[in-house]
Design a protein around this motif. Structure first.
Motif, short mmCIF file in Angstrom:
data_model
loop_
_atom_site.label_atom_id
_atom_site.label_comp_id
_atom_site.label_asym_id
_atom_site.label_seq_id
_atom_site.Cartn_x
_atom_site.Cartn_y
_atom_site.Cartn_z
N ASN A 224 1.04 -0.87 -0.22
CA ASN A 224 -0.05 -0.03 0.12
C ASN A 224 1.16 1.15 -0.26
N GLY A 225 2.42 1.52 0.04
CA GLY A 225 2.52 2.03 -0.01
C GLY A 225 3.48 3.28 1.14
N LYS A 226 3.36 2.01 2.05
CA LYS A 226 3.15 2.19 4.05
C LYS A 226 4.53 2.23 4.23
N ASP A 227 5.57 3.17 4.61
CA ASP A 227 6.82 2.89 5.28
C ASP A 227 6.45 1.58 6.34
N LEU A 228 8.26 0.79 5.99
CA LEU A 228 7.98 -0.62 7.11
C LEU A 228 9.45 -0.10 7.69
N ASP A 229 9.40 -0.44 8.97
CA ASP A 229 10.79 0.13 10.49
C ASP A 229 11.70 -0.89 9.39
N GLU A 230 11.62 -1.83 8.58
CA GLU A 230 12.56 -2.09 8.26
C GLU A 230 12.32 -3.26 6.61
N THR A 231 13.53 -3.61 5.95
CA THR A 231 13.17 -3.92 4.74
C THR A 231 12.68 -5.17 4.81
N ARG A 232 12.50 -5.71 3.12
CA ARG A 232 11.92 -6.89 2.98
C ARG A 232 11.68 -7.36 2.51
N PRO A 233 11.98 -8.69 1.46
CA PRO A 233 11.51 -8.92 0.07
C PRO A 233 10.58 -9.30 -0.75
N MET A 234 10.79 -8.78 -1.69
CA MET A 234 8.75 -8.86 -2.42
C MET A 234 9.16 -9.68 -3.63
N ASP A 235 8.43 -11.30 -3.42
CA ASP A 235 8.49 -12.10 -5.01
C ASP A 235 7.27 -11.63 -5.49
N ILE A 236 7.79 -11.53 -6.50
CA ILE A 236 6.55 -11.29 -8.41
C ILE A 236 7.07 -12.20 -9.66
N GLU A 237 6.24 -12.64 -9.39
CA GLU A 237 5.81 -13.59 -10.50
C GLU A 237 4.94 -13.61 -11.61
N TRP A 238 5.41 -13.91 -12.90
CA TRP A 238 4.41 -13.56 -14.62
C TRP A 238 4.74 -14.75 -15.23
N LYS A 239 3.66 -14.63 -16.02
CA LYS A 239 3.66 -16.31 -16.99
C LYS A 239 3.95 -15.90 -18.13
N GLN A 240 3.81 -14.21 -18.80
CA GLN A 240 3.52 -13.53 -20.59
C GLN A 240 4.98 -12.42 -20.59
N LYS A 241 5.31 -11.66 -19.41
CA LYS A 241 6.27 -10.64 -19.96
C LYS A 241 6.34 -9.92 -19.24
N MET A 242 7.67 -9.31 -18.71
CA MET A 242 7.44 -7.92 -17.79
C MET A 242 8.94 -7.29 -18.46
N GLU A 243 8.35 -5.81 -18.35
CA GLU A 243 9.12 -4.43 -18.80
C GLU A 243 9.61 -3.83 -17.45
N PHE A 244 10.96 -3.41 -17.47
CA PHE A 244 11.10 -2.05 -16.68
C PHE A 244 12.16 -1.62 -17.86
N PHE A 245 11.78 -0.39 -17.18
CA PHE A 245 12.35 0.42 -17.41
C PHE A 245 12.73 2.11 -16.13
N GLY A 246 13.68 1.75 -16.27
CA GLY A 246 15.14 2.68 -15.56
C GLY A 246 14.73 4.27 -15.04
N GLN A 247 15.26 4.65 -16.58
CA GLN A 247 14.83 5.73 -16.70
C GLN A 247 13.43 7.01 -16.25
N LYS A 248 12.39 5.37 -16.16
CA LYS A 248 11.50 6.24 -15.53
C LYS A 248 11.00 5.72 -14.10
N ASN A 249 11.83 4.98 -14.05
CA ASN A 249 11.50 3.86 -12.42
C ASN A 249 10.70 2.95 -12.25
#
Length: 272
Positions: A224-249
């Motif tokens: 939900n975008g709420k700050d955490l007291d400490e970092t934690r891993p987030m796992d994302i899986e998908w079946k078709q495609k993933m695109e990441f655009f670093g300049q736009k984050n």
């Protein structure tokens, strides 16, 4: 043995050289024949250095990260193909390295069973502003149990594992291929990206995974975008495609997306 000013080669056993006859225009304007090396094979503990010094065989510690300070390739066997230039000199055009390949090119360390190199002359400018042409690998294709370590950021190197890695050095692009049994994987710190085909573009700071894949990110916020007291891993899986655009984050995940972060979960067809 040793090579030319453009490419130095050292080897321990033998070299087999194939000579061919070409034609060139002599000083008097007449066409004349000349012989040049078409290709050569070098055997046992071969070391190749583009624009490097005339080298001695490197010690076994190279495989353990002790690097000599210049680009090199070391393997059991190398075959080099040459091309004549202006009828006066010959330059390496391509090379195939086989067996226990260790290469250090443009601050990238590569371990593989086989590596193909295609050379290009590249204009470079030194610290004094002097312009010169250097022979560099333009395209690198590594196969068979490839480990690729990007050391451009020594404090946080990126490490990749794949069946095949294709690198466009000049275009600053790379494609990693996995197999049906094992995906290609890139890790940097605690962040991991895996898939059967991963395309990277350094110029645009983008990554595309074709087909199913998985990403692990370390986040300091919850779903939900709420700050955490400490970092934690987030796992994302998908079946078709993933695109990441670093300049736009920005990232786009498509097809049966499943995101998990500790007790938080989310399922959808597309996540952006």
């Amino acid at each position: 043995g040793e090579g030319s000013e453009s490419l130095s080669i050292g080897w321990q056993n033998e070299a087999i050289v194939t000579l061919v006859t070409g034609e060139r225009v002599g000083e008097d304007g007449d066409v004349e024949e000349f012989q040049y090396i078409d290709n050569a094979i070098f055997y046992e503990d071969v070391v190749l250095t583009p624009n490097g010094p005339a080298i001695e065989p490197l010690g076994a510690d190279v495989a353990d990260g002790e690097l000599p300070g210049y680009d090199f390739l070391r393997c059991d066997l190398v075959r080099v193909w040459m091309k004549p230039v202006d009828g006066e000199s010959i330059l390496p055009e391509s090379a195939v390295a086989q067996g226990n390949v260790v290469a250090y090119m443009q601050k990238n360390l590569i371990h593989a069973g086989n590596v193909d190199l295609h050379f290009e002359e590249v204009e470079t400018v030194d610290e004094d502003g002097e312009v010169s042409m250097e022979l560099q690998p333009g395209v690198i294709v590594a196969r068979d149990g490839v480990t690729f370590i990007d050391q451009s950021d020594p404090e946080l190197p990126a490490e990749a594992h794949a069946a095949i890695v294709q690198i466009d050095v000049v275009g600053r692009r790379a494609v990693l291929f996995g197999t049906s049994e094992e995906a290609a994987t890139i890790s940097q710190g605690e962040n991991i990206l895996s898939g059967s085909e991963i395309a990277l573009n350094e110029k645009t700071m983008s990554a595309v995974v074709k087909g199913a894949g998985r990403m692990r990110l370390v986040s300091d916020t919850d779903m939900n975008g709420k700050d955490l007291d400490e970092t934690r891993p987030m796992d994302i899986e998908w079946k078709q495609k993933m695109e990441f655009f670093g300049q736009k984050n920005e990232a786009n995940f498509i097809g049966d997306v499943d995101m998990v972060s500790l007790n938080d979960t989310m399922k959808c067809q597309q996540l952006r």
